[in-house]
Design a protein around this motif. Structure first.
Motif, short mmCIF file in Angstrom:
data_model
loop_
_atom_site.label_atom_id
_atom_site.label_comp_id
_atom_site.label_asym_id
_atom_site.label_seq_id
_atom_site.Cartn_x
_atom_site.Cartn_y
_atom_site.Cartn_z
N ASN A 34 29.11 38.33 61.49
CA ASN A 34 29.19 39.60 61.91
C ASN A 34 28.95 39.76 63.29
OD1 ASN A 34 30.06 40.61 59.40
ND2 ASN A 34 27.96 40.92 58.83
N ALA A 35 27.76 39.00 63.75
CA ALA A 35 27.61 38.96 65.20
C ALA A 35 28.47 38.41 66.02
CB ALA A 35 26.19 38.05 65.38
N GLU A 36 29.38 37.31 65.52
CA GLU A 36 30.47 37.05 66.42
C GLU A 36 31.43 37.77 66.58
OE1 GLU A 36 31.89 33.25 64.87
OE2 GLU A 36 29.94 32.18 65.30
N THR A 37 31.92 38.54 65.68
CA THR A 37 32.76 39.81 65.77
C THR A 37 32.32 40.81 66.48
OG1 THR A 37 32.13 40.66 63.56
CG2 THR A 37 34.05 39.20 63.47
N LEU A 38 31.07 41.18 66.37
CA LEU A 38 30.56 42.13 67.05
C LEU A 38 30.43 41.99 68.66
CD1 LEU A 38 29.29 45.13 67.13
CD2 LEU A 38 27.03 43.90 66.97
N LEU A 39 30.38 40.88 68.78
CA LEU A 39 30.24 40.31 70.28
C LEU A 39 31.88 40.41 70.77
CD1 LEU A 39 27.82 37.43 70.31
CD2 LEU A 39 27.41 39.57 71.29
N ILE A 40 32.64 39.92 70.06
CA ILE A 40 34.22 39.94 70.28
C ILE A 40 34.60 41.31 70.63
CG2 ILE A 40 36.65 39.60 69.45
CD1 ILE A 40 35.70 37.34 67.82
N GLY A 41 34.29 42.36 69.82
CA GLY A 41 34.61 43.72 70.03
C GLY A 41 34.00 44.24 71.18
N LEU A 42 32.65 43.99 71.26
CA LEU A 42 31.84 44.26 72.80
C LEU A 42 32.64 43.83 73.95
CD1 LEU A 42 29.36 45.90 73.65
CD2 LEU A 42 28.16 43.87 73.44
N ALA A 43 32.85 42.51 73.89
CA ALA A 43 33.65 41.87 74.91
C ALA A 43 34.87 42.52 75.58
CB ALA A 43 33.43 40.42 74.88
N SER A 44 35.76 42.81 74.24
CA SER A 44 37.12 43.27 74.73
C SER A 44 37.08 44.76 74.91
CB SER A 44 37.86 43.17 73.35
OG SER A 44 37.25 43.89 72.28
N GLY A 45 36.17 45.57 74.24
CA GLY A 45 35.79 47.02 75.08
C GLY A 45 35.45 46.93 76.37
N THR A 46 34.38 46.13 76.63
CA THR A 46 34.26 46.11 78.08
C THR A 46 35.17 45.63 79.03
OG1 THR A 46 31.80 45.68 77.13
CG2 THR A 46 32.33 45.32 79.56
N LEU A 47 35.92 44.55 78.63
CA LEU A 47 36.76 44.18 79.55
C LEU A 47 37.86 45.18 79.67
CD1 LEU A 47 38.35 41.78 80.95
CD2 LEU A 47 39.31 41.22 78.79
N GLY A 48 38.37 46.04 78.76
CA GLY A 48 38.98 47.12 78.94
C GLY A 48 38.80 48.05 79.95
N ILE A 49 37.38 48.47 79.80
CA ILE A 49 37.01 49.51 80.67
C ILE A 49 36.99 49.09 82.04
CG2 ILE A 49 35.06 50.80 81.31
CD1 ILE A 49 36.48 51.99 78.75
N ILE A 50 36.82 47.71 82.44
CA ILE A 50 36.68 47.15 83.50
C ILE A 50 38.05 47.17 84.25
CG2 ILE A 50 36.23 45.03 84.81
CD1 ILE A 50 33.88 44.56 83.18
N THR A 51 38.91 46.69 83.18
CA THR A 51 40.51 46.78 83.70
C THR A 51 40.94 48.18 84.28
OG1 THR A 51 41.00 45.02 82.25
CG2 THR A 51 42.87 46.18 83.04
N TYR A 52 40.45 49.14 83.45
CA TYR A 52 40.92 50.59 83.75
C TYR A 52 40.20 50.89 85.30
CZ TYR A 52 40.34 55.45 84.26
OH TYR A 52 40.22 56.93 84.70
N LEU A 53 38.95 50.52 85.33
CA LEU A 53 38.45 50.93 86.51
C LEU A 53 39.00 50.16 87.83
CD1 LEU A 53 34.44 50.86 85.49
CD2 LEU A 53 36.05 52.82 85.67
N ILE A 54 39.50 49.17 87.53
CA ILE A 54 40.35 48.18 88.67
C ILE A 54 41.44 49.12 88.97
CG2 ILE A 54 41.45 45.98 89.34
CD1 ILE A 54 39.02 44.52 87.77
N ILE A 55 42.32 49.35 88.01
CA ILE A 55 43.63 50.04 88.50
C ILE A 55 43.55 51.48 88.32
CG2 ILE A 55 44.82 48.12 87.05
CD1 ILE A 55 45.34 50.22 85.02
N GLN A 56 42.37 52.23 88.30
CA GLN A 56 42.30 53.55 88.55
C GLN A 56 42.69 54.23 89.93
OE1 GLN A 56 38.38 55.19 87.75
NE2 GLN A 56 38.84 57.26 87.84
N THR A 57 41.98 53.42 90.88
CA THR A 57 42.37 54.04 92.26
C THR A 57 43.71 53.96 92.67
OG1 THR A 57 39.92 53.43 92.68
CG2 THR A 57 41.62 53.86 94.68
#
Length: 229
Positions: free
Chosen positions: A149-172
């Motif tokens: 459960n911890a592994e899958t939670l970390l996968i979701g946390l990492a993918s969600g964070t990566l998605g937000i970072i990607t958005y912040l990069i392309i936002q401007t």
């Protein structure tokens, strides 16, 4: 010029036949209606109003609505708010596009959740002997379940964070491109609470997707698991 045009003069000379179709007038197509159509009647059939702002437009509509109060249907002013029609059409179009994009996003979430479940299940299969060793050393079923459960939670946390970072990069650059096309600033925005909500959603979905494989891992018999190669 229309009043003295050849077609109008020809129609004035012939009050019983429509010179456009060479057919007699009837209750649907009358001499008066044809004369209005070809410009032979100076009676106005409509007025176009061009307000300087949306507030002025609303004031004009309010004035007309007040004028129509108590009037018969024949005496009322019938108007069409083209700006409102266009904005309503665009709003409906945007809502439709939003629903379609939301549907695609939902499909993507379901597919990604299934893939995460499959990946977790494959991880359980590949680490069967490791599970047996941990159980033999005293790990409880819920401990094994918590690991996955911890592994899958970390996968979701990492993918969600990566998605937000990607958005912040392309936002401007995305906002700059949109501004050049439609002259609207700050079109693409993502408030902090929504960004955090997306990360929580991603983590929750991956956690749910990994529940079944983690329970499967917890139920493995340690003796059988240790024999697995």
């Amino acid at each position: 010029d229309a009043m003295t045009s050849d077609i109008v003069l020809a129609q004035k000379d012939n009050t019983t036949t429509n010179v456009l179709t060479n057919t007699p007038f009837n209750t649907q197509i009358t001499y008066e209606s044809v004369m209005q159509l070809i410009g032979g009647d100076a009676t106005p059939t409509g007025i176009q109003i061009y307000p300087t702002s949306f507030d002025a437009k609303d004031a004009v509509k309010t004035y007309i609505d007040d004028y129509n109060v108590g009037k018969t249907e024949e005496d009322q002013i019938v108007y069409t708010d083209l700006a409102e029609v266009i904005s309503t059409t665009i709003s409906s179009l945007i809502n439709t596009i939003t629903i379609i994009l939301a549907a695609f996003a939902a499909i993507s979430l379901v597919v990604s959740s299934i893939m995460i479940g499959i990946i977790t299940y494959v991880s359980v299969i590949e680490r069967t002997k490791e599970i047996g060793i941990m159980r033999a050393l005293g790990a409880r079923k819920k401990d094994i379940s918590r690991i996955f459960n911890a592994e899958t939670l970390l996968i979701g946390l990492a993918s969600g964070t990566l998605g937000i970072i990607t958005y912040l990069i392309i936002q401007t650059p995305l906002n700059l491109i949109i501004k050049n096309f439609i002259d609207v600033e700050g079109f693409a925005t993502l408030p902090l609470q929504f960004a955090l909500g997306l990360i929580v959603l991603s983590s929750t979905l991956t956690l749910i997707a990994g529940l079944f494989p983690s329970r499967l891992a917890a139920k493995k018999d340690p003796v059988i698991a240790l024999r697995t190669e």
